[in-house]
Write a protein that holds these residues in place. Structure first.
Motif, PDB file in Angstrom:
ATOM      1  N   ALA A  24      53.370  43.953  33.818  1.00  0.00           N
ATOM      2  CA  ALA A  24      52.756  42.660  34.222  1.00  0.00           C
ATOM      3  C   ALA A  24      52.628  43.432  35.649  1.00  0.00           C
ATOM      4  O   ALA A  24      52.446  41.980  36.827  1.00  0.00           O
ATOM      5  CB  ALA A  24      54.314  42.123  34.171  1.00  0.00           C
ATOM      6  N   ASP A  25      53.082  44.304  36.035  1.00  0.00           N
ATOM      7  CA  ASP A  25      53.606  44.717  37.373  1.00  0.00           C
ATOM      8  C   ASP A  25      52.686  44.943  38.109  1.00  0.00           C
ATOM      9  O   ASP A  25      51.352  45.887  38.042  1.00  0.00           O
ATOM     10  CB  ASP A  25      54.461  46.039  37.953  1.00  0.00           C
ATOM     11  CG  ASP A  25      55.175  46.021  39.526  1.00  0.00           C
ATOM     12  OD1 ASP A  25      54.177  44.984  40.657  1.00  0.00           O
ATOM     13  OD2 ASP A  25      56.116  46.950  39.589  1.00  0.00           O
ATOM     14  N   PRO A  26      51.079  44.396  38.709  1.00  0.00           N
ATOM     15  CA  PRO A  26      50.452  44.819  39.902  1.00  0.00           C
ATOM     16  C   PRO A  26      50.535  45.907  40.506  1.00  0.00           C
ATOM     17  O   PRO A  26      49.092  46.109  40.555  1.00  0.00           O
ATOM     18  CB  PRO A  26      50.629  43.698  40.913  1.00  0.00           C
ATOM     19  CG  PRO A  26      51.226  42.817  41.048  1.00  0.00           C
ATOM     20  CD  PRO A  26      52.185  43.289  39.745  1.00  0.00           C
ATOM     21  N   GLN A  27      51.382  46.052  40.994  1.00  0.00           N
ATOM     22  CA  GLN A  27      51.071  47.713  41.408  1.00  0.00           C
ATOM     23  C   GLN A  27      50.734  48.558  40.153  1.00  0.00           C
ATOM     24  O   GLN A  27      50.019  50.453  41.193  1.00  0.00           O
ATOM     25  CB  GLN A  27      52.808  47.943  42.447  1.00  0.00           C
ATOM     26  CG  GLN A  27      53.774  48.854  41.298  1.00  0.00           C
ATOM     27  CD  GLN A  27      55.058  49.306  41.461  1.00  0.00           C
ATOM     28  OE1 GLN A  27      55.514  49.056  42.163  1.00  0.00           O
ATOM     29  NE2 GLN A  27      55.244  50.031  40.585  1.00  0.00           N
ATOM     30  N   HIS A  28      50.193  48.433  39.308  1.00  0.00           N
ATOM     31  CA  HIS A  28      49.438  49.260  38.433  1.00  0.00           C
ATOM     32  C   HIS A  28      47.795  49.383  38.103  1.00  0.00           C
ATOM     33  O   HIS A  28      48.253  50.024  37.404  1.00  0.00           O
ATOM     34  CB  HIS A  28      50.530  49.231  36.912  1.00  0.00           C
ATOM     35  CG  HIS A  28      52.508  49.673  37.152  1.00  0.00           C
ATOM     36  ND1 HIS A  28      52.583  50.861  37.557  1.00  0.00           N
ATOM     37  CD2 HIS A  28      53.017  49.152  37.014  1.00  0.00           C
ATOM     38  CE1 HIS A  28      53.801  51.306  37.983  1.00  0.00           C
ATOM     39  NE2 HIS A  28      54.327  49.953  37.194  1.00  0.00           N
ATOM     40  N   LYS A  29      47.833  48.698  38.558  1.00  0.00           N
ATOM     41  CA  LYS A  29      46.763  47.734  38.767  1.00  0.00           C
ATOM     42  C   LYS A  29      45.978  47.417  37.496  1.00  0.00           C
ATOM     43  O   LYS A  29      45.053  47.784  36.800  1.00  0.00           O
ATOM     44  CB  LYS A  29      45.906  48.706  39.550  1.00  0.00           C
ATOM     45  CG  LYS A  29      46.113  49.351  40.857  1.00  0.00           C
ATOM     46  CD  LYS A  29      45.715  48.085  41.911  1.00  0.00           C
ATOM     47  CE  LYS A  29      46.709  48.568  43.474  1.00  0.00           C
ATOM     48  NZ  LYS A  29      47.366  47.865  44.017  1.00  0.00           N
ATOM     49  N   LEU A  30      47.024  47.261  36.372  1.00  0.00           N
ATOM     50  CA  LEU A  30      45.859  46.891  35.052  1.00  0.00           C
ATOM     51  C   LEU A  30      45.212  45.312  35.268  1.00  0.00           C
ATOM     52  O   LEU A  30      45.978  44.761  35.728  1.00  0.00           O
ATOM     53  CB  LEU A  30      47.480  47.248  34.244  1.00  0.00           C
ATOM     54  CG  LEU A  30      46.845  47.113  32.420  1.00  0.00           C
ATOM     55  CD1 LEU A  30      46.400  48.710  32.275  1.00  0.00           C
ATOM     56  CD2 LEU A  30      48.003  46.400  31.637  1.00  0.00           C
ATOM     57  N   PRO A  31      44.348  46.014  34.621  1.00  0.00           N
ATOM     58  CA  PRO A  31      43.055  44.779  35.212  1.00  0.00           C
ATOM     59  C   PRO A  31      43.841  43.909  33.431  1.00  0.00           C
ATOM     60  O   PRO A  31      43.263  43.737  32.569  1.00  0.00           O
ATOM     61  CB  PRO A  31      41.610  45.606  34.796  1.00  0.00           C
ATOM     62  CG  PRO A  31      41.816  46.932  33.909  1.00  0.00           C
ATOM     63  CD  PRO A  31      43.212  47.443  34.783  1.00  0.00           C
ATOM     64  N   LYS A  32      43.687  42.449  34.468  1.00  0.00           N
ATOM     65  CA  LYS A  32      43.266  41.695  32.963  1.00  0.00           C
ATOM     66  C   LYS A  32      42.025  40.685  33.625  1.00  0.00           C
ATOM     67  O   LYS A  32      41.827  40.296  34.617  1.00  0.00           O
ATOM     68  CB  LYS A  32      44.807  40.462  33.486  1.00  0.00           C
ATOM     69  CG  LYS A  32      46.171  41.106  33.684  1.00  0.00           C
ATOM     70  CD  LYS A  32      47.256  40.477  33.785  1.00  0.00           C
ATOM     71  CE  LYS A  32      48.909  41.367  34.040  1.00  0.00           C
ATOM     72  NZ  LYS A  32      48.331  42.297  34.498  1.00  0.00           N
ATOM     73  N   THR A  33      41.490  40.450  32.075  1.00  0.00           N
ATOM     74  CA  THR A  33      40.359  39.820  32.200  1.00  0.00           C
ATOM     75  C   THR A  33      39.927  38.488  32.106  1.00  0.00           C
ATOM     76  O   THR A  33      40.401  38.265  30.646  1.00  0.00           O
ATOM     77  CB  THR A  33      39.341  40.776  31.090  1.00  0.00           C
ATOM     78  OG1 THR A  33      39.180  42.068  32.325  1.00  0.00           O
ATOM     79  CG2 THR A  33      38.129  39.932  31.672  1.00  0.00           C
ATOM     80  N   TYR A  34      39.329  37.121  32.749  1.00  0.00           N
ATOM     81  CA  TYR A  34      40.283  35.711  32.264  1.00  0.00           C
ATOM     82  C   TYR A  34      38.562  35.472  31.960  1.00  0.00           C
ATOM     83  O   TYR A  34      37.304  35.744  32.976  1.00  0.00           O
ATOM     84  CB  TYR A  34      40.768  34.781  33.259  1.00  0.00           C
ATOM     85  CG  TYR A  34      41.572  35.548  33.809  1.00  0.00           C
ATOM     86  CD1 TYR A  34      43.117  35.030  32.885  1.00  0.00           C
ATOM     87  CD2 TYR A  34      41.842  36.203  34.710  1.00  0.00           C
ATOM     88  CE1 TYR A  34      44.521  35.255  33.553  1.00  0.00           C
ATOM     89  CE2 TYR A  34      44.151  37.259  34.924  1.00  0.00           C
ATOM     90  CZ  TYR A  34      44.417  36.617  34.237  1.00  0.00           C
ATOM     91  OH  TYR A  34      45.542  37.100  34.360  1.00  0.00           O
TER      92      TYR A  34
END
Length: 195
Positions: free
Chosen positions: A62-72
């Motif tokens: 969930a944390d943006p600092q880990h930069k896990l991309p989320k595709t919509y």
């Protein structure tokens, strides 16, 4: 061993296990105790939700600092153009409470894997719609909807298709599966753009 669940959240379902009378919640779909959503989707958004009983993993997803991309994948009102896409990609959109960071954005055909939404979106015969794929590495409240509206193309339907390497593949709305490792296959694209 940590539990990790992929869930295809239907339209109208709240991303919590308790809720208000008359509102569907995760409890009606996922009979697994002790898991919590790693990130949220608004009730009027659909698609991939990852749940886990591991607090550190939940934070990492969930944390943006880990930069896990989320595709919509986003159906918008009107024929989105390259000018709008460039504004989305560049970042710097002032949405009042925050300014967006750069993201990926491209025009796509209507996804071949798409299911009918209940209730259907409101469409106007005189105004065409188009589909945009947006990949974010941040996630603020109603961000995608606010971004597309800011560039002149209001969102009609929003589906989160992927988080990191986890995808919706094989999951129909309201269904879930337990997994231990991310999938690596991207969702296939297809269909026809109406613009």
């Amino acid at each position: 061993m940590s539990k990790l669940i992929l869930f295809n959240k239907p339209f109208g379902v709240l991303c919590q296990f308790t809720g208000e009378a008359g509102k569907q919640t995760l409890a009606e779909f996922i009979p697994v105790p002790g898991v919590y959503a790693a990130g949220r989707l608004d009730a009027d958004s659909e698609g991939l939700l990852v749940l886990t009983d591991d607090g550190l993993l939940q934070k990492r997803i969930a944390d943006p600092q880990h930069k896990l991309p989320k595709t919509y994948v986003v159906q918008v009102e009107g024929c989105a153009d390259e000018v709008a896409l460039a504004r989305l990609r560049a970042g710097g959109l002032d949405l009042g409470d925050f300014v967006t960071k750069p993201c990926e954005a491209r025009l796509i055909d209507e996804p071949a894997w798409l299911w009918p939404r209940h209730p259907p979106i409101r469409e106007r015969k005189s105004i065409p719609t188009s589909w945009i794929e947006i990949v974010l590495r941040e996630g603020k409240n109603r961000q995608v909807r606010r971004m597309t509206a800011k560039v002149g193309f209001p969102t009609l339907r929003l589906i989160r298709a992927q988080i990191g390497e986890w995808t919706l593949e094989g999951l129909s709305p309201g269904n879930w599966q337990e997994t231990s490792a991310p999938t690596s296959k991207p969702l296939s694209r297809g269909g026809r753009n109406s613009c």
